[in-house]
Write a protein that holds these residues in place. Structure first.
Motif, PDB file in Angstrom:
ATOM      1  N   VAL A  35     -16.628  67.855   1.219  1.00 39.29           N
ATOM      2  CA  VAL A  35     -17.514  67.693   0.079  1.00 39.29           C
ATOM      3  C   VAL A  35     -18.873  67.230   0.602  1.00 39.29           C
ATOM      4  N   LYS A  36     -19.899  67.913   0.169  1.00 33.68           N
ATOM      5  CA  LYS A  36     -21.242  67.577   0.613  1.00 33.68           C
ATOM      6  C   LYS A  36     -21.738  66.354  -0.164  1.00 33.68           C
ATOM      7  N   ARG A  37     -22.328  65.428   0.560  1.00 31.57           N
ATOM      8  CA  ARG A  37     -22.857  64.221  -0.072  1.00 31.57           C
ATOM      9  C   ARG A  37     -24.185  64.510  -0.739  1.00 31.57           C
ATOM     10  N   LEU A  38     -24.516  63.666  -1.682  1.00 28.32           N
ATOM     11  CA  LEU A  38     -25.822  63.773  -2.329  1.00 28.32           C
ATOM     12  C   LEU A  38     -26.919  63.487  -1.319  1.00 28.32           C
ATOM     13  N   PRO A  39     -28.100  64.074  -1.499  1.00 24.69           N
ATOM     14  CA  PRO A  39     -29.218  63.750  -0.620  1.00 24.69           C
ATOM     15  C   PRO A  39     -29.581  62.268  -0.740  1.00 24.69           C
ATOM     16  N   ALA A  40     -30.247  61.747   0.268  1.00 24.08           N
ATOM     17  CA  ALA A  40     -30.584  60.318   0.322  1.00 24.08           C
ATOM     18  C   ALA A  40     -31.340  59.853  -0.917  1.00 24.08           C
ATOM     19  N   TYR A  45     -39.814  72.459  -0.088  1.00 24.25           N
ATOM     20  CA  TYR A  45     -41.207  72.772   0.202  1.00 24.25           C
ATOM     21  C   TYR A  45     -41.584  72.387   1.628  1.00 24.25           C
ATOM     22  N   PHE A  46     -41.558  71.090   1.912  1.00 29.47           N
ATOM     23  CA  PHE A  46     -41.932  70.638   3.250  1.00 29.47           C
ATOM     24  C   PHE A  46     -40.782  70.737   4.249  1.00 29.47           C
ATOM     25  N   ARG A  47     -39.565  70.660   3.738  1.00 33.64           N
ATOM     26  CA  ARG A  47     -38.363  70.678   4.589  1.00 33.64           C
ATOM     27  C   ARG A  47     -38.418  69.575   5.649  1.00 33.64           C
ATOM     28  N   GLN A  48     -38.897  68.429   5.232  1.00 39.56           N
ATOM     29  CA  GLN A  48     -39.020  67.252   6.092  1.00 39.56           C
ATOM     30  C   GLN A  48     -38.366  66.068   5.384  1.00 39.56           C
ATOM     31  N   PRO A  49     -37.232  65.576   5.867  1.00 39.17           N
ATOM     32  CA  PRO A  49     -36.561  64.460   5.198  1.00 39.17           C
ATOM     33  C   PRO A  49     -37.354  63.155   5.243  1.00 39.17           C
ATOM     34  N   ARG A  50     -38.313  63.044   6.139  1.00 37.52           N
ATOM     35  CA  ARG A  50     -39.098  61.809   6.245  1.00 37.52           C
ATOM     36  C   ARG A  50     -40.329  61.833   5.340  1.00 37.52           C
ATOM     37  N   PHE A  51     -40.570  62.931   4.634  1.00 39.23           N
ATOM     38  CA  PHE A  51     -41.732  63.052   3.761  1.00 39.23           C
ATOM     39  C   PHE A  51     -41.656  62.023   2.631  1.00 39.23           C
ATOM     40  N   VAL A  52     -42.784  61.395   2.334  1.00 33.57           N
ATOM     41  CA  VAL A  52     -42.909  60.518   1.170  1.00 33.57           C
ATOM     42  C   VAL A  52     -44.096  61.017   0.345  1.00 33.57           C
ATOM     43  N   LEU A  53     -44.037  60.796  -0.950  1.00 34.40           N
ATOM     44  CA  LEU A  53     -45.140  61.221  -1.802  1.00 34.40           C
ATOM     45  C   LEU A  53     -46.363  60.358  -1.529  1.00 34.40           C
ATOM     46  N   PRO A  54     -47.513  60.979  -1.317  1.00 32.93           N
ATOM     47  CA  PRO A  54     -48.737  60.188  -1.123  1.00 32.93           C
ATOM     48  C   PRO A  54     -49.049  59.375  -2.383  1.00 32.93           C
ATOM     49  N   ASN A  76     -39.854  55.471  -2.988  1.00 31.62           N
ATOM     50  CA  ASN A  76     -40.626  56.410  -2.176  1.00 31.62           C
ATOM     51  C   ASN A  76     -40.550  56.011  -0.704  1.00 31.62           C
ATOM     52  N   ARG A  77     -39.373  56.178  -0.121  1.00 31.96           N
ATOM     53  CA  ARG A  77     -39.121  55.791   1.261  1.00 31.96           C
ATOM     54  C   ARG A  77     -38.660  57.002   2.052  1.00 31.96           C
ATOM     55  N   PRO A  78     -38.968  57.049   3.352  1.00 33.48           N
ATOM     56  CA  PRO A  78     -38.451  58.147   4.169  1.00 33.48           C
ATOM     57  C   PRO A  78     -36.926  58.137   4.174  1.00 33.48           C
ATOM     58  N   ALA A  79     -36.355  59.327   4.224  1.00 28.04           N
ATOM     59  CA  ALA A  79     -34.894  59.430   4.290  1.00 28.04           C
ATOM     60  C   ALA A  79     -34.425  58.895   5.637  1.00 28.04           C
ATOM     61  N   PRO A  80     -33.267  58.247   5.675  1.00 27.56           N
ATOM     62  CA  PRO A  80     -32.753  57.760   6.960  1.00 27.56           C
ATOM     63  C   PRO A  80     -32.428  58.931   7.885  1.00 27.56           C
ATOM     64  N   THR A  81     -32.556  58.677   9.167  1.00 22.55           N
ATOM     65  CA  THR A  81     -32.259  59.736  10.134  1.00 22.55           C
ATOM     66  C   THR A  81     -30.759  59.976  10.252  1.00 22.55           C
ATOM     67  N   ASP A  82     -29.952  58.947  10.056  1.00 23.49           N
ATOM     68  CA  ASP A  82     -28.501  59.083  10.068  1.00 23.49           C
ATOM     69  C   ASP A  82     -28.039  59.453   8.662  1.00 23.49           C
ATOM     70  N   PRO A  83     -27.416  60.611   8.444  1.00 22.06           N
ATOM     71  CA  PRO A  83     -27.045  61.028   7.095  1.00 22.06           C
ATOM     72  C   PRO A  83     -26.034  60.101   6.415  1.00 22.06           C
ATOM     73  N   ASN A  84     -25.315  59.274   7.175  1.00 26.41           N
ATOM     74  CA  ASN A  84     -24.334  58.352   6.582  1.00 26.41           C
ATOM     75  C   ASN A  84     -24.965  57.025   6.176  1.00 26.41           C
ATOM     76  N   GLN A  85     -26.200  56.800   6.600  1.00 24.50           N
ATOM     77  CA  GLN A  85     -26.900  55.554   6.306  1.00 24.50           C
ATOM     78  C   GLN A  85     -27.573  55.657   4.939  1.00 24.50           C
ATOM     79  N   THR A  86     -27.584  54.558   4.182  1.00 25.06           N
ATOM     80  CA  THR A  86     -28.301  54.538   2.919  1.00 25.06           C
ATOM     81  C   THR A  86     -29.670  53.945   3.157  1.00 25.06           C
ATOM     82  N   GLN A  87     -30.572  54.204   2.236  1.00 28.04           N
ATOM     83  CA  GLN A  87     -31.930  53.688   2.372  1.00 28.04           C
ATOM     84  C   GLN A  87     -31.953  52.207   2.047  1.00 28.04           C
ATOM     85  N   PRO A  88     -32.897  51.450   2.659  1.00 27.76           N
ATOM     86  CA  PRO A  88     -32.989  50.007   2.350  1.00 27.76           C
ATOM     87  C   PRO A  88     -33.480  49.761   0.955  1.00 27.76           C
TER      88      PRO A  88
END
Length: 144
Positions: free
Chosen positions: A9-14, A75-84, A132-144
């Motif tokens: 089962v695929k997890r939800l995005p960060a 669009y950007f296909r960058q998980p670290r993207f944050v909205l300006p 509005n935080r960058p997605a964690p690099t580890d997919p199992n990690q949650t954002q702070p």
């Protein structure tokens, strides 16, 4: 164990795993039920004062979180993207002008309320500060 191999089962995005996001979704739905749900969904303990501004405070955090998810994935296909910050301010201005300036001129049921503009601003600040935080690099990690 049978079935563990290919059918994961695929997890939800960060962005959509944020507890603050899901708390907002729940509160938004509860507030809408109190506004429009009729007597079956009326909760006697629900403060009626919350119905006026709560949905307005939650509008930008929920919308911008979904926008952030979409921009990162498609669009950007960058998980670290944050909205300006300028995009967040623009979303606040657009929402405030549309719902408090333009819409009430065309719909007699809509009323312009300066407190709603402040509620939208508070929602934008909530999104900017906590969602509005960058997605964690580890997919199992949650954002702070």
């Amino acid at each position: 164990m049978a079935g563990n191999g290919g059918g994961r089962v695929k997890r939800l995005p960060a962005e959509l795993r944020q507890p603050l996001f899901w708390t907002g979704v729940g509160l938004y739905l509860l507030a809408l039920a109190q506004k429009r749900g009729g007597p079956l969904l009326h909760l006697s303990w629900w403060p009626t004062a919350l119905n006026g501004q709560l949905t307005d405070v939650l509008t930008l955090p929920l919308e911008l979180t979904l926008l952030l998810w979409w921009m990162r994935r498609y669009y950007f296909r960058q998980p670290r993207f944050v909205l300006p910050t300028s995009w967040i301010v623009s979303a606040w201005l657009f929402t405030a002008i549309w719902f408090e300036g333009i819409w009430p001129r065309f719909d007699a049921r809509a009323t312009a309320d300066p407190l709603d503009v402040l509620a939208y601003a508070l929602g934008g600040l909530i999104f900017w500060r906590w969602l509005n935080r960058p997605a964690p690099t580890d997919p199992n990690q949650t954002q702070p």
